[in-house]
Design an enzyme around this catalytic site. Structure first.
Site: not given
Ligand code: EPZ
Length: 414
Positions: A22-23, A116, A121, A305, A397
């Site tokens: 998915k990711n 979410c 996020r 995850d 999802r």
């Molecule tokens: C991706 O989300 C995945 N989703 C998530 O999987 C996964 O948990 C996450 O990466 C971490 O591995 C997809 O790929 C579609 P991040 P993403 O940006 O990109 C903070 C699932 O269950 N952050 O690496 O949103 C954020 O709040 C989902 O499949 C900022 O502060 O994750 C979080 O605490 C859930 N500012 C941390 O970084 C930003 O601009 C990691 O988020 C962006 C992120």
């Protein structure tokens, strides 16, 4: 509302093929609008989030068709640059379209992505990077309006290795003037799969999978075909299900190198793991032991995850299991639901302590988020009696036919 009924106590046996990731497929679908081209995508999982992305692509003006696991996207026409609120709201990760639409159209208008179930996020890193590349970005009335006739390469150091921010920048950088260097980039395997797709589109990218990614040049191709990598978190789900229910299964298509921290923890719990070319086999002991403390980290650390998934497998393990969730603010929402099944879990901020209990009992429980819901399924398989899982669509999802996969392995679920 989906209602899943699981009768625990049956061990699992047999083999299952893991779905496409998915990711990985979500950013690839977004990237398909970067230039006018025809993309054939194989091993594309049948998920609600993929349907959501296909709806966004159609709304932008692409032709999207699907037959089985093959998806076909034609983005050669004139594209719109705005995504209506109702399509954005349906999927948290739709912000990944921002870089692609801005790079293609010179403009992008879309709703701020909703929060979410995992807490706020933010997308500050995405927006800061696009501004560095010359984008003018304003936020008004819950909408983001981005404009940039021509993006320019820059040197971006990410404050934290955000997966989505790394992907958005990589995609936008393909159409930027001059080289783009991203440091402290995320290293997840899904980043490499996206980079592979972008290279097939004609982008010159190197360093994906390391902390420094360089994008320098783009010679667009008209036809692209790609097969999506296997879903390492779906694979982790089935491995943890077997640890919880007992028995032995093989997850075909899973790549062992993508799951080292998870299989290491399952080994510490007394499971026997077999790694062969085409998958991962697991055999569960009669009684599990608690693993060494788990702390979620960016890849290649323990994946956030899989935190809920492994926690569900430790509920009856001998000893005390400790989980520290470093990636998201509130990713223990499955804990109160697991307690309803007799689990003994205490949480303090980012730490959850699980004391192993001799048995769990089925109970009515409510799904909280995608991986939290999978954790409830995993716990239910190892509980006595029936669990009724009320799920407002979270599972579908991220998982193709989870009931079919588990029933085929011997679980009593429908
Ligand atoms: C991706 O989300 C995945 N989703 C998530 O999987 C996964 O948990 C996450 O990466 C971490 O591995 C997809 O790929 C579609 P991040 P993403 O940006 O990109 C903070 C699932 O269950 N952050 O690496 O949103 C954020 O709040 C989902 O499949 C900022 O502060 O994750 C979080 O605490 C859930 N500012 C941390 O970084 C930003 O601009 C990691 O988020 C962006 C992120």
């Amino acid at each position: 509302m989906d209602i899943w009924r699981i009768r625990g106590g049956k061990s699992l046996r047999g083999e299952t093929d893991v779905q496409g990731a998915k990711n990985a497929v979500l950013p690839i679908l977004a990237a398909s609008v970067l230039t006018g081209c025809r993309t054939g995508l194989d091993n594309c999982p049948d998920l609600r989030d993929v349907d959501g992305s296909a709806d966004i692509l159609r709304c932008l003006g692409c032709r999207v068709t699907r037959s089985g696991r093959r998806m076909y996207i034609d983005s050669t026409g004139e594209l719109s640059c705005s995504i209506p609120h109702e399509l954005m709201a349906g999927m948290r990760s739709s912000v990944i379209f921002l870089g692609a639409v801005l790079a293609r159209c010179g403009e992008a208008v879309m709703a701020m992505p909703g929060g979410c179930e995992l807490g706020p996020r933010p997308i500050d890193l995405h927006l800061a990077a696009l501004r560095e590349m010359g984008a003018e970005i304003s936020e008004s009335g819950g909408n983001i309006v981005c404009r940039c006739p021509k993006l320019r390469g820059a040197s971006i150091n990410l404050a934290l290795p955000s997966v989505g921010a790394t992907e958005n920048i990589m995609i936008a950088a393909c159409r930027a003037d001059g080289a783009m260097v991203i440091t402290n980039a995320a290293r997840e395997p899904e980043i490499c799969d996206l980079a592979e797709y972008l290279r097939k589109m004609g982008a010159n990218i190197r360093g994906d999978g390391s902390s420094t990614v360089v994008i320098d040049g783009f010679s667009p191709r008209g036809e692209v075909s790609h097969s999506v990598m296997p879903d390492r978190i779906a694979a982790a789900t089935w491995l943890c299900a077997c640890a919880s229910a007992g028995g032995e299964i093989k997850v075909c298509g899973a790549l062992p190198e993508h799951l080292v921290p998870v299989t290491r923890a399952l080994g510490e719990m007394g499971c026997r793991l077999g790694f062969c070319g085409d998958g991962i086999a697991i055999s569960a002991p009669s009684r599990l032991r608690a693993p060494r403390p788990i702390a979620t980290k960016p890849y290649p650390g323990f994946p956030t995850d899989a935190q809920a998934l492994l926690m569900a497998a430790t509920l009856k393990a001998e000893g005390t299991s400790v989980f520290t969730e470093n990636m998201f603010e509130s990713r223990f929402r499955h804990v109160p639901e697991l307690r309803r099944m007799g689990a003994e879990i205490s949480t303090e901020g980012r730490v959850a302590i699980v004391r192993g209990v001799p048995k769990l009992h089925g109970a009515p429980v409510t799904a909280t988020d995608l991986r939290g819901s999978a954790a409830l399924l995993i716990a239910a398989l190892g509980a006595e009696g029936e669990t009724v899982l009320h799920d407002s669509g979270h599972l579908r999802r991220g998982y193709e036919e989870p009931a079919e996969v588990l029933s085929a392995l011997g679980a009593e679920i429908h």
